[in-house]
Design an enzyme around this catalytic site. Sequence first.
Site, PDB file in Angstrom:
ATOM      1  N   ASP A   7       0.874  -1.174   0.000  1.00 19.83           N
ATOM      2  CA  ASP A   7       0.000   0.000   0.000  1.00 19.83           C
ATOM      3  C   ASP A   7       0.910   1.222   0.000  1.00 19.83           C
ATOM      4  OD1 ASP A   7      -2.367   1.566   0.207  1.00 19.83           O
ATOM      5  OD2 ASP A   7      -2.070   1.719   2.370  1.00 19.83           O
ATOM      6  N   GLU A  67      -1.719  -1.581  -4.819  1.00 16.19           N
ATOM      7  CA  GLU A  67      -2.962  -0.858  -5.065  1.00 16.19           C
ATOM      8  C   GLU A  67      -2.740   0.207  -6.133  1.00 16.19           C
ATOM      9  OE1 GLU A  67      -6.345  -0.026  -2.024  1.00 16.19           O
ATOM     10  OE2 GLU A  67      -4.940   1.650  -1.922  1.00 16.19           O
ATOM     11  N   ASP A 140      -2.133   1.304   7.238  1.00 15.89           N
ATOM     12  CA  ASP A 140      -1.282   1.057   6.073  1.00 15.89           C
ATOM     13  C   ASP A 140      -0.923  -0.427   5.963  1.00 15.89           C
ATOM     14  OD1 ASP A 140      -0.942   3.909   5.266  1.00 15.89           O
ATOM     15  OD2 ASP A 140       0.025   4.032   7.226  1.00 15.89           O
TER      16      ASP A 140
END
Length: 166
Positions: A7, A67, A140
């Site tokens: 991420d 992502e 996160d």
Amino acid sequence: MRVLGVDCGSERTGWGVIDSDGGCHRMVAAGVIRTSPKCPFDRRLLEIGTALRGLIREHTPEFAAVEEVFHAVNAKTALKLAHVRGVALLTIAEAGVVFAEYSPLEVKMSVVGYGRAEKSQVQMMVQSLLRLPEVIASEDASDALAIAICHATHQATHEATSRRLG
């Protein structure tokens, strides 16, 4: 299969490693790569790449998932995020790890079953799917684990479909 989820963020890049058979997932490790906003941006990119390289060496994932960039209100923030993603994808590719990219909506749909789920819902489902005693405190790291779970699920579905179709 072992999957590294990433991420990306310019100050905090979450990461999570899971082992999965597609239906049953187990957390191997998770954490956050932190860089100082006071550091020059090029130095922060280098730190992120170096840390990811070390994580890949340590955990030897078969797959990685990152992502995709979301639509940020601030163009400068979106551009910085794109640079971090570029470093992450290059580092993963240089290590010879097969990677995939998923939108935030795809990750939430895969993990929660609802594409507009709140962060807290994602955290609770990550805890449940990985059978953890408590919620991962870092959003996160939790998001990175969700990205890894999303890929493991997609990969298992793809492999099962390929076997059926011959």
